[in-house]
Write a protein that holds these residues in place. Structure first.
Motif, PDB file in Angstrom:
ATOM      1  N   LEU A  36       0.889  -1.168   0.000  1.00  0.00           N
ATOM      2  CA  LEU A  36       0.000   0.000   0.000  1.00  0.00           C
ATOM      3  C   LEU A  36       0.919   1.207   0.000  1.00  0.00           C
ATOM      4  CD1 LEU A  36      -2.926  -0.702   2.486  1.00  0.00           C
ATOM      5  CD2 LEU A  36      -3.085  -0.248   0.043  1.00  0.00           C
ATOM      6  N   HIS A  37       0.753   2.068  -0.970  1.00  0.00           N
ATOM      7  CA  HIS A  37       1.718   3.135  -1.232  1.00  0.00           C
ATOM      8  C   HIS A  37       0.988   4.478  -1.300  1.00  0.00           C
ATOM      9  CE1 HIS A  37       5.268   5.003  -2.981  1.00  0.00           C
ATOM     10  NE2 HIS A  37       4.588   5.366  -4.048  1.00  0.00           N
ATOM     11  N   LYS A  38       1.443   5.449  -0.516  1.00  0.00           N
ATOM     12  CA  LYS A  38       0.761   6.741  -0.435  1.00  0.00           C
ATOM     13  C   LYS A  38       1.482   7.850  -1.199  1.00  0.00           C
ATOM     14  CE  LYS A  38      -1.533   5.792   3.968  1.00  0.00           C
ATOM     15  NZ  LYS A  38      -1.783   6.247   5.354  1.00  0.00           N
ATOM     16  N   GLY A  39       2.469   7.503  -1.995  1.00  0.00           N
ATOM     17  CA  GLY A  39       3.278   8.529  -2.634  1.00  0.00           C
ATOM     18  C   GLY A  39       2.946   8.842  -4.073  1.00  0.00           C
ATOM     19  N   GLU A  40       1.856   8.315  -4.597  1.00  0.00           N
ATOM     20  CA  GLU A  40       1.479   8.628  -5.974  1.00  0.00           C
ATOM     21  C   GLU A  40       0.587   9.877  -6.006  1.00  0.00           C
ATOM     22  OE1 GLU A  40       3.399   7.056  -7.794  1.00  0.00           O
ATOM     23  OE2 GLU A  40       2.662   5.087  -8.414  1.00  0.00           O
ATOM     24  N   THR A  50      -2.463   3.503  -2.756  1.00  0.00           N
ATOM     25  CA  THR A  50      -2.735   2.609  -3.876  1.00  0.00           C
ATOM     26  C   THR A  50      -2.110   1.246  -3.608  1.00  0.00           C
ATOM     27  OG1 THR A  50      -2.512   2.297  -6.268  1.00  0.00           O
ATOM     28  CG2 THR A  50      -0.671   3.379  -5.161  1.00  0.00           C
ATOM     29  N   GLY A  51      -2.741   0.206  -4.103  1.00  0.00           N
ATOM     30  CA  GLY A  51      -2.145  -1.117  -4.020  1.00  0.00           C
ATOM     31  C   GLY A  51      -1.176  -1.269  -5.172  1.00  0.00           C
ATOM     32  N   ILE A  52       0.114  -1.060  -4.886  1.00  0.00           N
ATOM     33  CA  ILE A  52       1.107  -0.982  -5.957  1.00  0.00           C
ATOM     34  C   ILE A  52       1.809  -2.319  -6.129  1.00  0.00           C
ATOM     35  CG2 ILE A  52       3.044  -0.156  -4.540  1.00  0.00           C
ATOM     36  CD1 ILE A  52       3.547   1.942  -6.797  1.00  0.00           C
ATOM     37  N   VAL A  53       1.939  -2.740  -7.369  1.00  0.00           N
ATOM     38  CA  VAL A  53       2.614  -3.991  -7.699  1.00  0.00           C
ATOM     39  C   VAL A  53       3.798  -3.657  -8.599  1.00  0.00           C
ATOM     40  CG1 VAL A  53       2.405  -6.287  -8.722  1.00  0.00           C
ATOM     41  CG2 VAL A  53       0.421  -5.238  -7.588  1.00  0.00           C
ATOM     42  N   PHE A  54       5.014  -3.926  -8.107  1.00  0.00           N
ATOM     43  CA  PHE A  54       6.231  -3.665  -8.869  1.00  0.00           C
ATOM     44  C   PHE A  54       6.643  -4.940  -9.604  1.00  0.00           C
ATOM     45  CE2 PHE A  54       6.570  -0.509  -5.405  1.00  0.00           C
ATOM     46  CZ  PHE A  54       6.796   0.641  -6.137  1.00  0.00           C
ATOM     47  N   PHE A  55       6.503  -4.942 -10.917  1.00  0.00           N
ATOM     48  CA  PHE A  55       6.898  -6.097 -11.722  1.00  0.00           C
ATOM     49  C   PHE A  55       8.379  -6.003 -12.087  1.00  0.00           C
ATOM     50  CE2 PHE A  55       2.323  -5.791 -12.401  1.00  0.00           C
ATOM     51  CZ  PHE A  55       1.931  -7.114 -12.262  1.00  0.00           C
ATOM     52  N   GLU A 274      11.399  19.893  -1.818  1.00  0.00           N
ATOM     53  CA  GLU A 274      12.402  18.890  -2.124  1.00  0.00           C
ATOM     54  C   GLU A 274      12.585  17.886  -0.987  1.00  0.00           C
ATOM     55  OE1 GLU A 274      15.976  20.877  -3.109  1.00  0.00           O
ATOM     56  OE2 GLU A 274      15.194  21.777  -4.949  1.00  0.00           O
ATOM     57  N   LYS A 275      12.249  18.304   0.234  1.00  0.00           N
ATOM     58  CA  LYS A 275      12.469  17.440   1.389  1.00  0.00           C
ATOM     59  C   LYS A 275      11.338  16.437   1.607  1.00  0.00           C
ATOM     60  CE  LYS A 275      15.231  20.913   3.818  1.00  0.00           C
ATOM     61  NZ  LYS A 275      15.349  21.745   5.025  1.00  0.00           N
ATOM     62  N   GLU A 276      10.227  16.647   0.903  1.00  0.00           N
ATOM     63  CA  GLU A 276       9.086  15.756   1.076  1.00  0.00           C
ATOM     64  C   GLU A 276       9.433  14.356   0.575  1.00  0.00           C
ATOM     65  OE1 GLU A 276       4.455  15.349  -0.431  1.00  0.00           O
ATOM     66  OE2 GLU A 276       5.480  17.278  -0.527  1.00  0.00           O
ATOM     67  N   LYS A 277       9.164  13.364   1.358  1.00  0.00           N
ATOM     68  CA  LYS A 277       9.499  11.991   1.010  1.00  0.00           C
ATOM     69  C   LYS A 277       8.230  11.167   0.819  1.00  0.00           C
ATOM     70  CE  LYS A 277      13.941  11.939   3.418  1.00  0.00           C
ATOM     71  NZ  LYS A 277      14.757  11.280   4.457  1.00  0.00           N
ATOM     72  N   LEU A 278       8.313  10.204  -0.071  1.00  0.00           N
ATOM     73  CA  LEU A 278       7.184   9.311  -0.278  1.00  0.00           C
ATOM     74  C   LEU A 278       7.075   8.357   0.898  1.00  0.00           C
ATOM     75  CD1 LEU A 278       7.661   8.389  -4.029  1.00  0.00           C
ATOM     76  CD2 LEU A 278       6.388  10.271  -3.052  1.00  0.00           C
TER      77      LEU A 278
END
Length: 287
Positions: A36-40, A50-55, A274-278
């Protein structure tokens, strides 16, 4: 398509049941992570992420890729179509706002099978196809009706840079046709319908990204297409010593891109901190 692979524009035509394609993938699905990824962008992440799937694997070979480990070095774990469908369902159960498929091109037939299986069991959240836009239009046509949101990059508007920095031929010509096909399928992103194309532009130093030209292309295609103008480029790996992209972008370079986007009347998202991180949140599932 896998026995004589033409899924991506490279059309290397290898038998992926016997060997790997240029993308680094054989016929078995390989996934590096599911989170579960909140950085998009906000429409993708929503409140829960989002439910992110890295292929694993990728048709492009960007020398600065921040996902080098799985996109080019093959890091990941093999997963069956059934397990992939289960992962989609578990992400939905945990409140994922969307399903975000990252570098999915080389697994399109298997992803379609997994989506069909998941939908037969109640899967119904929007599907995001997260792409470099280096796509074969015929492959994109297979996805019509399966993909709700195309999250499409414009990496370069000069194919010479596509060859130098990503080792692909005709990037810009290919990306234009691909984006037009994505737009034909879903139109500009619409918040109410939760459907459409969103275009990302990663601003590169010395206008290597051709971002001014990219913005004009979007304007001509449809001024309602949201644009995510990204400032987070870092010269990773081989890019560190490159004379053009061997540094971060300057504030002036980025603000010139922002001002041009505003002058054209385009809307979307910009990055000023610039300091904001995902942030990411691991999902406790077996896959």
């Amino acid at each position: 398509m896998i026995e004589k692979c033409t899924l991506c524009p490279r059309k290397c035509k290898v038998n992926r049941y016997k060997t790997k394609g240029i993308c680094g993938a054989d016929y078995k699905i390989k996934v590096s992570n599911i989170l579960l990824h909140k950085g998009e962008e906000p429409p993708i992440s929503g409140k829960n992420g989002t439910g992110i799937v890295f292929f694993s694997g990728c048709p492009m070979k960007c020398i600065y890729c921040q996902n080098m480990g799985f996109s080019q070095k093959g890091i990941g774990k093999e997963i069956s179509i059934e397990k992939l469908a289960d992962a989609f369902l578990k992400l939905q159960e945990r409140g994922a706002h969307t399903l975000d498929l990252v570098t999915p091109t080389q697994y399109v037939p298997q992803i379609i099978e997994a989506l069909n299986l998941a939908k037969s069991k109640g899967f119904n959240i929007p599907v995001v196809y997260n792409t470099s836009s280096y796509e074969n239009v015929e492959t994109l046509k297979l996805l019509e009706g399966y993909v709700d949101i195309y999250l499409a990059d414009i990496r370069y508007t000069n194919s010479m840079y596509g060859k130098i920095y990503s080792d692909v031929d005709n990037y810009w010509e290919t990306a234009q046709e691909s984006i037009k096909e994505m737009y034909r399928q879903v139109g500009a992103y619409n918040e109410e319908k939760r459907k459409g194309i969103i275009i990302r532009i990663l601003v590169l130093p010395n206008n290597v990204s051709g971002h001014f030209k990219a913005l004009r292309f979007i304007l001509e295609l449809d001024p309602n297409i949201p644009v995510s103008l990204m400032s987070q480029y870092i010269p990773h790996f081989s890019a560190k010593n490159d004379p053009l992209i061997g540094r971060k972008i300057t504030k002036t370079e980025y603000m010139e891109a922002v001002e041009y986007m505003e002058m054209l009347g385009l809307h979307g998202w910009i990055q000023l901190d610039e300091k904001e991180k995902l942030t990411t949140k691991a999902v406790d599932i077996e896959w």
